[in-house]
Structure formats: C-alpha cells, structure tokens
Design a protein around this motif. Structure first.
Motif, PDB file in Angstrom:
ATOM      1  N   VAL A  95       0.837  -1.206   0.000  1.00 37.65           N
ATOM      2  CA  VAL A  95       0.000   0.000   0.000  1.00 37.65           C
ATOM      3  C   VAL A  95       0.867   1.249   0.000  1.00 37.65           C
ATOM      4  O   VAL A  95       1.823   1.367   0.771  1.00 37.65           O
ATOM      5  N   CYS A  96       0.517   2.181  -0.873  1.00 36.59           N
ATOM      6  CA  CYS A  96       1.250   3.443  -0.979  1.00 36.59           C
ATOM      7  C   CYS A  96       0.517   4.537  -0.203  1.00 36.59           C
ATOM      8  O   CYS A  96       0.850   4.829   0.930  1.00 36.59           O
ATOM      9  N   ARG A  97      -0.547   5.123  -0.794  1.00 35.74           N
ATOM     10  CA  ARG A  97      -1.264   6.223  -0.134  1.00 35.74           C
ATOM     11  C   ARG A  97      -2.727   5.862   0.071  1.00 35.74           C
ATOM     12  O   ARG A  97      -3.282   5.005  -0.622  1.00 35.74           O
ATOM     13  N   LEU A  98      -3.351   6.549   1.016  1.00 36.50           N
ATOM     14  CA  LEU A  98      -4.771   6.345   1.307  1.00 36.50           C
ATOM     15  C   LEU A  98      -5.520   7.643   1.036  1.00 36.50           C
ATOM     16  O   LEU A  98      -5.342   8.628   1.762  1.00 36.50           O
ATOM     17  N   PHE A  99      -6.324   7.633  -0.030  1.00 31.02           N
ATOM     18  CA  PHE A  99      -7.169   8.780  -0.372  1.00 31.02           C
ATOM     19  C   PHE A  99      -8.623   8.480   0.007  1.00 31.02           C
ATOM     20  O   PHE A  99      -9.088   7.349  -0.152  1.00 31.02           O
TER      21      PHE A  99
ATOM     22  N   ALA B 225      -8.467  -0.185  -5.597  1.00 26.83           N
ATOM     23  CA  ALA B 225      -7.027  -0.424  -5.490  1.00 26.83           C
ATOM     24  C   ALA B 225      -6.370  -0.118  -6.834  1.00 26.83           C
ATOM     25  O   ALA B 225      -6.643  -0.776  -7.838  1.00 26.83           O
ATOM     26  N   ILE B 226      -5.517   0.907  -6.826  1.00 24.39           N
ATOM     27  CA  ILE B 226      -4.839   1.320  -8.060  1.00 24.39           C
ATOM     28  C   ILE B 226      -3.658   0.371  -8.335  1.00 24.39           C
ATOM     29  O   ILE B 226      -2.931  -0.002  -7.409  1.00 24.39           O
ATOM     30  N   GLY B 227      -3.489   0.019  -9.605  1.00 25.66           N
ATOM     31  CA  GLY B 227      -2.442  -0.937  -9.959  1.00 25.66           C
ATOM     32  C   GLY B 227      -1.494  -0.454 -11.040  1.00 25.66           C
ATOM     33  O   GLY B 227      -0.591  -1.197 -11.456  1.00 25.66           O
ATOM     34  N   ALA B 228      -1.685   0.780 -11.524  1.00 22.28           N
ATOM     35  CA  ALA B 228      -0.818   1.313 -12.580  1.00 22.28           C
ATOM     36  C   ALA B 228      -0.760   2.829 -12.434  1.00 22.28           C
ATOM     37  O   ALA B 228      -1.701   3.441 -11.936  1.00 22.28           O
ATOM     38  N   PRO B 229       0.338   3.437 -12.870  1.00 28.53           N
ATOM     39  CA  PRO B 229       0.465   4.886 -12.708  1.00 28.53           C
ATOM     40  C   PRO B 229      -0.430   5.658 -13.667  1.00 28.53           C
ATOM     41  O   PRO B 229      -0.763   5.179 -14.759  1.00 28.53           O
ATOM     42  N   GLY B 230      -0.838   6.866 -13.215  1.00 27.70           N
ATOM     43  CA  GLY B 230      -1.651   7.712 -14.089  1.00 27.70           C
ATOM     44  C   GLY B 230      -1.672   9.144 -13.594  1.00 27.70           C
ATOM     45  O   GLY B 230      -1.832   9.395 -12.390  1.00 27.70           O
TER      46      GLY B 230
ATOM     47  N   TYR C 284      -2.781  14.505  -8.275  1.00 26.84           N
ATOM     48  CA  TYR C 284      -1.713  13.595  -7.858  1.00 26.84           C
ATOM     49  C   TYR C 284      -1.281  12.720  -9.033  1.00 26.84           C
ATOM     50  O   TYR C 284      -2.112  12.378  -9.878  1.00 26.84           O
ATOM     51  N   HIS C 285      -0.010  12.351  -9.014  1.00 25.47           N
ATOM     52  CA  HIS C 285       0.451  11.281  -9.903  1.00 25.47           C
ATOM     53  C   HIS C 285       0.063   9.962  -9.234  1.00 25.47           C
ATOM     54  O   HIS C 285       0.778   9.482  -8.345  1.00 25.47           O
ATOM     55  N   LEU C 286      -1.068   9.415  -9.618  1.00 19.39           N
ATOM     56  CA  LEU C 286      -1.518   8.160  -9.008  1.00 19.39           C
ATOM     57  C   LEU C 286      -0.522   7.056  -9.339  1.00 19.39           C
ATOM     58  O   LEU C 286       0.088   7.057 -10.408  1.00 19.39           O
ATOM     59  N   GLN C 287      -0.386   6.129  -8.406  1.00 14.85           N
ATOM     60  CA  GLN C 287       0.567   5.040  -8.642  1.00 14.85           C
ATOM     61  C   GLN C 287       0.059   3.752  -8.013  1.00 14.85           C
ATOM     62  O   GLN C 287      -0.823   3.771  -7.150  1.00 14.85           O
ATOM     63  N   ALA C 288       0.643   2.659  -8.462  1.00 14.87           N
ATOM     64  CA  ALA C 288       0.266   1.347  -7.932  1.00 14.87           C
ATOM     65  C   ALA C 288       0.422   1.348  -6.417  1.00 14.87           C
ATOM     66  O   ALA C 288       1.435   1.821  -5.903  1.00 14.87           O
ATOM     67  N   GLY C 289      -0.578   0.845  -5.738  1.00 13.37           N
ATOM     68  CA  GLY C 289      -0.552   0.827  -4.280  1.00 13.37           C
ATOM     69  C   GLY C 289      -1.404   1.909  -3.649  1.00 13.37           C
ATOM     70  O   GLY C 289      -1.652   1.881  -2.442  1.00 13.37           O
ATOM     71  N   ASP C 290      -1.856   2.868  -4.444  1.00  7.91           N
ATOM     72  CA  ASP C 290      -2.762   3.885  -3.906  1.00  7.91           C
ATOM     73  C   ASP C 290      -4.164   3.289  -3.736  1.00  7.91           C
ATOM     74  O   ASP C 290      -4.665   2.593  -4.629  1.00  7.91           O
ATOM     75  N   LEU C 291      -4.782   3.570  -2.605  1.00  8.29           N
ATOM     76  CA  LEU C 291      -6.158   3.131  -2.345  1.00  8.29           C
ATOM     77  C   LEU C 291      -7.068   4.355  -2.310  1.00  8.29           C
ATOM     78  O   LEU C 291      -6.720   5.372  -1.709  1.00  8.29           O
ATOM     79  N   ILE C 292      -8.222   4.241  -2.956  1.00 10.35           N
ATOM     80  CA  ILE C 292      -9.216   5.319  -2.935  1.00 10.35           C
ATOM     81  C   ILE C 292     -10.472   4.809  -2.242  1.00 10.35           C
ATOM     82  O   ILE C 292     -11.162   3.926  -2.752  1.00 10.35           O
ATOM     83  N   PHE C 293     -10.751   5.359  -1.044  1.00 14.18           N
ATOM     84  CA  PHE C 293     -12.003   5.078  -0.340  1.00 14.18           C
ATOM     85  C   PHE C 293     -13.057   6.009  -0.951  1.00 14.18           C
ATOM     86  O   PHE C 293     -12.924   7.230  -0.903  1.00 14.18           O
TER      87      PHE C 293
END
Ligand code: MN
Length: 235
Positions: A27-31, A90-95, A192-201
């Motif tokens: 897990v990277c970040r929690l949004f 659960a994000i799995g690729a950068p964007g 944000y530069h979203l990346q793998a490991g970011d979670l969006i609630f």
C-alpha cells in the motif's frame, strides 16, 4: 551494492492480502472522498449539488491501515467514534491527468473499507475551518478487506451494507455514488500522480453512527466481499 543500514528497524511496508494470490498488495497512499452519496451529505448537513461542486478529498497516513478481522481499541480523545462503510478502489498502474475513458486502466481491483472516524473531532474542526486530521487520521482507522483483483473493471452497481451487532445500519448501492469510479480516478489524477498501491475510499452512504467498546461490525459490498471489525476497550 551495500544494503541501507538504519538506526533501528523501519516499520514494515503496509500491505493487504490479495484474493487468490500469495503475494501481498503493497500500500502506498490512502485517499478518501468526502460526501459522495446524497443521503449521507444530507445527514452531515452539507448537501451536494453536482452541477456546481467538485469532489473533495482527504488523506490518512498508510500507517493507519489495518486488516479486516482485527480488534481495534476505542481511540483516545473522542466520545463519538463512528463507522463509515465504503467501496475501496485499489490502483495498480500509474496515471496523471487521465480522462474518464482511460481511468479503468489504472484499476487493479476492489476491497471493502471502513473509514473509522472520531466524528466529534471532525465536526469541531469543520466548524473552526481547521484540518480534519485529528478526526480522520486516527490510528488503526483505515480498515480494508483482502483485495479482489478485477483489472480494468468499473463497478457501478451493487449493494453496500453494514451492520453492528447484527443490526443493519447502512444499506445503499454503488449506483448512488455521486461521482463514480472513473470520475474519481480522473479527477484525483489532476491533483496527484496516481501510482500502484494507492487506495481510494470512495465515500460512505447514509446511516453512519456511533460505536461502543465491544461492538462488532460486519460490512459487505456485493461482488467484492465482506469486512469485519471489533471495537475493543478504550486504552
Ligand atoms: Mn468516509
């Protein structure tokens, strides 16, 4: 290559179990999305008019992550600790600056989440125009179930329910999200530069409410799974 040496052992990488895989999801970040179901926005006293408003977000440190099935202590400095049942992306690729059509490519999967909240402190901060951290960035307050891989899938319907001690408190449907999953990913990726490991609630529906030590929470998102949490005594 010499290995980096630290003064003491760094904390472990926060991670989640993945259904059907031995490897864990780091897990990277929690949004977190605020007010994303109309009936919840109304119960919080702040209705949403999508024609003139945009989504808003807050974050919690990844150290607040705990897995479904645990018991967490009733946290300090609150008399109004509340549950918020949410779908987690659960994000799995950068964007970065992706459009809605490109947003699904960032999706690795989904999980059930609980955005546990010291509501009294959140509302006190809101009244004073202060940051929400003491109300939201609570230790052990980001509860997440195992991630279900569904690469590229957009979930746009399905029941979302939560009960406390067997009594239903929250019952809604993903089709009632004000901003849906591709809209959220596209909008968040402008900040944000979203990346793998970011979670969006993705936000909670109506029916949030207070908990007491000893309470047992069970939540479910149709097509994703279940989540449980037990509230232990105050420390
Ligand atoms: Mn929430």
């Amino acid at each position: 290559m010499s290995q980096t040496r630290y003064l003491w052992n760094p904390p472990p990488v926060p991670s989640l179990a993945v259904q059907g895989r031995e490897e864990r999801y780091p897990v990277c970040r929690l949004f977190f999305v605020g007010r994303n179901y109309h009936a919840h926005a109304v119960e919080m006293g702040r209705p949403v008019d999508k024609t003139v408003e945009v989504p808003f977000y807050f974050t919690k440190g990844p150290g607040t992550l705990v897995e479904s099935g645990t018991t967490v202590a009733y946290p300090p400095q609150t008399r109004d600790y509340q549950h918020e049942m949410e779908l987690v992306v659960a994000i799995g690729a950068p964007g970065f600056r992706v459009d809605q059509a490109g947003a699904p490519k960032l999706i690795y999967g989904y999980a059930c989440g609980l955005d546990m909240t010291r509501r009294d402190l959140q509302l006190a901060a809101r009244e004073k125009g202060r940051p929400w951290d003491l109300g939201k960035d609570v230790e052990a307050s980001s509860v997440v179930s195992p991630i279900v891989p569904m690469p590229g899938t957009v979930l746009d319907r399905g029941a979302l329910v939560l009960s406390v001690n067997g009594l239903e408190r929250q019952n809604s449907d993903l089709s009632k999200l004000i901003w849906n999953v591709p809209e959220l990913i596209a909008d968040l990726s402008t900040f944000y530069h979203l990346q793998a490991g970011d979670l969006i609630f993705t936000g909670t529906p109506e029916g949030v409410g207070p908990l007491q030590p000893g309470d047992h929470i069970e939540g479910r998102v149709e097509g994703v799974g279940t989540i449980t949490l037990t509230v232990g005594p105050a420390e």
